[in-house]
Design a protein around this motif. Structure first.
Motif, PDB file in Angstrom:
ATOM      1  N   ILE A 152      46.839  36.166  31.960  1.00  0.00           N
ATOM      2  CA  ILE A 152      46.615  36.784  30.648  1.00  0.00           C
ATOM      3  C   ILE A 152      45.453  37.774  30.719  1.00  0.00           C
ATOM      4  CG2 ILE A 152      46.062  36.347  28.244  1.00  0.00           C
ATOM      5  CD1 ILE A 152      47.381  33.627  28.510  1.00  0.00           C
ATOM      6  N   GLY A 153      44.393  37.406  31.449  1.00  0.00           N
ATOM      7  CA  GLY A 153      43.265  38.318  31.590  1.00  0.00           C
ATOM      8  C   GLY A 153      43.660  39.623  32.251  1.00  0.00           C
ATOM      9  N   LEU A 154      44.498  39.549  33.296  1.00  0.00           N
ATOM     10  CA  LEU A 154      44.954  40.774  33.959  1.00  0.00           C
ATOM     11  C   LEU A 154      45.836  41.594  33.036  1.00  0.00           C
ATOM     12  CD1 LEU A 154      45.245  42.598  36.401  1.00  0.00           C
ATOM     13  CD2 LEU A 154      47.053  41.077  37.261  1.00  0.00           C
ATOM     14  N   GLY A 155      46.730  40.918  32.291  1.00  0.00           N
ATOM     15  CA  GLY A 155      47.595  41.646  31.370  1.00  0.00           C
ATOM     16  C   GLY A 155      46.810  42.374  30.292  1.00  0.00           C
ATOM     17  N   LEU A 156      45.807  41.720  29.715  1.00  0.00           N
ATOM     18  CA  LEU A 156      44.979  42.364  28.705  1.00  0.00           C
ATOM     19  C   LEU A 156      44.157  43.509  29.297  1.00  0.00           C
ATOM     20  CD1 LEU A 156      43.737  39.222  26.741  1.00  0.00           C
ATOM     21  CD2 LEU A 156      45.416  40.910  25.978  1.00  0.00           C
ATOM     22  N   ALA A 157      43.675  43.320  30.528  1.00  0.00           N
ATOM     23  CA  ALA A 157      42.904  44.383  31.170  1.00  0.00           C
ATOM     24  C   ALA A 157      43.771  45.612  31.413  1.00  0.00           C
ATOM     25  CB  ALA A 157      42.303  43.866  32.478  1.00  0.00           C
ATOM     26  N   LEU A 158      45.013  45.419  31.851  1.00  0.00           N
ATOM     27  CA  LEU A 158      45.917  46.551  32.055  1.00  0.00           C
ATOM     28  C   LEU A 158      46.210  47.258  30.742  1.00  0.00           C
ATOM     29  CD1 LEU A 158      48.446  44.934  34.563  1.00  0.00           C
ATOM     30  CD2 LEU A 158      46.855  46.786  35.057  1.00  0.00           C
ATOM     31  N   LEU A 159      46.344  46.499  29.670  1.00  0.00           N
ATOM     32  CA  LEU A 159      46.652  47.102  28.376  1.00  0.00           C
ATOM     33  C   LEU A 159      45.470  47.892  27.827  1.00  0.00           C
ATOM     34  CD1 LEU A 159      48.552  47.395  25.928  1.00  0.00           C
ATOM     35  CD2 LEU A 159      47.597  45.248  25.055  1.00  0.00           C
ATOM     36  N   LEU A 160      44.268  47.325  27.930  1.00  0.00           N
ATOM     37  CA  LEU A 160      43.099  47.947  27.327  1.00  0.00           C
ATOM     38  C   LEU A 160      42.358  48.876  28.281  1.00  0.00           C
ATOM     39  CD1 LEU A 160      41.758  44.900  25.304  1.00  0.00           C
ATOM     40  CD2 LEU A 160      43.002  46.889  24.457  1.00  0.00           C
ATOM     41  N   ASP A 161      42.918  49.118  29.452  1.00  0.00           N
ATOM     42  CA  ASP A 161      42.352  50.127  30.348  1.00  0.00           C
ATOM     43  C   ASP A 161      42.830  51.526  29.974  1.00  0.00           C
ATOM     44  OD1 ASP A 161      40.796  50.902  32.624  1.00  0.00           O
ATOM     45  OD2 ASP A 161      42.652  51.172  33.747  1.00  0.00           O
TER      46      ASP A 161
END
Length: 316
Positions: A110-119
């Motif tokens: 989930i952390g990686l998914g959110l990071a990809l989205l908010l990058d």
């Protein structure tokens, strides 16, 4: 008539230097003193607050000491034998494994998914980033108290939302399996900001030219993600796998506030919670030290395996 000067061979070696080699200059004394001044205080703190308690804990694991006993009575490996043949210990070990694997996996994905989205360049992304990271700095006790009102089967938020659409929720406080799911989701919500921030920093430092080259070559988004991005994030993933695992195994506050290790005895008890229960509640400090030593050995083996796997991947 002048004789032709012989042309030196290109393979000729330069003449050997005459005399002894120049003496090597050692490091100045000031550098050694500076290094000692910086290292010795940290080594002293590690020795006093980490290694000495570890050695004392291992020593206590061979005793039947209680917190009120004035002397130690050595009993050899009896505590270890008792733990290995205890049915509750097997359930505690199972709970620890399920909780740790689930929290590590969910937090990192989930952390990686959110990071990809908010990058990406999105409006209000800084506010969303702050909102995701905020739970990580909250007290585990406060989070546990708040989520009691979320999972309560009678008047909780989750129950209210389910009733609005004609559904029912399980009794998280009576079913051991659902209770373990409850504390797992609560811990993931609290600590997901940590993995999110670390992955976001890694994404901002990646090589974008590799992704652009793969896109020009016609690679799909999935292949760019698996073949270009994930290899660049491998050191970050390795770091998070170790730190999140160590933090997950040591969770105590959320379990204590939400379930107190129950329901039905040891429904959500983990190794670290059993250490607390045996040492401070049952007054069996020697047995609690045994469980702590077993937990240390398990974490040591898991960490060594992770490091060796990472080394092999880097060499490959």
């Amino acid at each position: 008539m002048l004789e032709d000067t012989p042309t030196p061979s290109p393979q000729a070696h330069p003449p050997a230097p005459l005399g002894p080699p120049p003496p090597r200059r050692g490091r100045p004394v000031g550098e050694w003193l500076t290094a000692a001044a910086l290292l010795l205080p940290n080594l002293a703190l590690l020795a006093v607050f980490t290694y000495r308690p570890l050695i004392d804990n291992i020593r206590l694991s061979f005793t039947d000491w209680t917190l009120s006993a004035p002397t130690l009575n050595y009993i050899g490996l009896q505590n270890y034998s008792t733990w290995l043949h205890d049915a509750n210990a097997h359930q505690v070990l199972r709970n620890t494994a399920i909780f740790t694997v689930a929290t590590v996996g969910l937090s990192m994905m989930i952390g990686l998914g959110l990071a990809l989205l908010l990058d990406r360049q999105l409006r209000g992304r800084n506010l969303v980033r702050s909102a995701i990271f905020a739970p990580f700095v909250l007290s585990g006790t406060a989070v546990g108290l708040a989520f009691q009102f979320v999972f309560d089967p009678h008047f909780g938020l989750l129950s209210d939302l389910a009733h609005r659409v004609g559904l029912s929720v399980p009794d998280f406080y009576q079913d051991p399996n659902w209770a373990l799911v409850m504390v797992t989701l609560t811990y993931v919500w609290k600590n997901i900001g940590y993995t999110f921030v670390i992955y976001l920093a890694a994404l901002q430092g990646r090589r974008t030219d590799l992704d652009e080259a793969a896109e020009i070559d016609g690679a799909s988004s999935w292949r760019r993600f698996t073949k270009v991005l994930l290899p660049q994030l491998r050191p970050t993933t390795f770091f998070l796998s170790i730190t999140v695992l160590l933090n997950s195994v040591q969770v105590f506050d959320i379990i204590q506030i939400m379930t107190r290790g129950g329901p039905q005895g040891y429904g959500t008890s983990t190794l670290v919670y059993q250490v607390y229960q045996e040492t401070f509640v049952n007054q069996r400090a020697g047995y609690g030290a045994t469980i702590a030593t077993i937990m240390f050995l398990i974490l040591l083996v898991v960490t060594v395996v992770q490091v060796r796997v990472m080394d092999k991947e880097q060499k490959a």
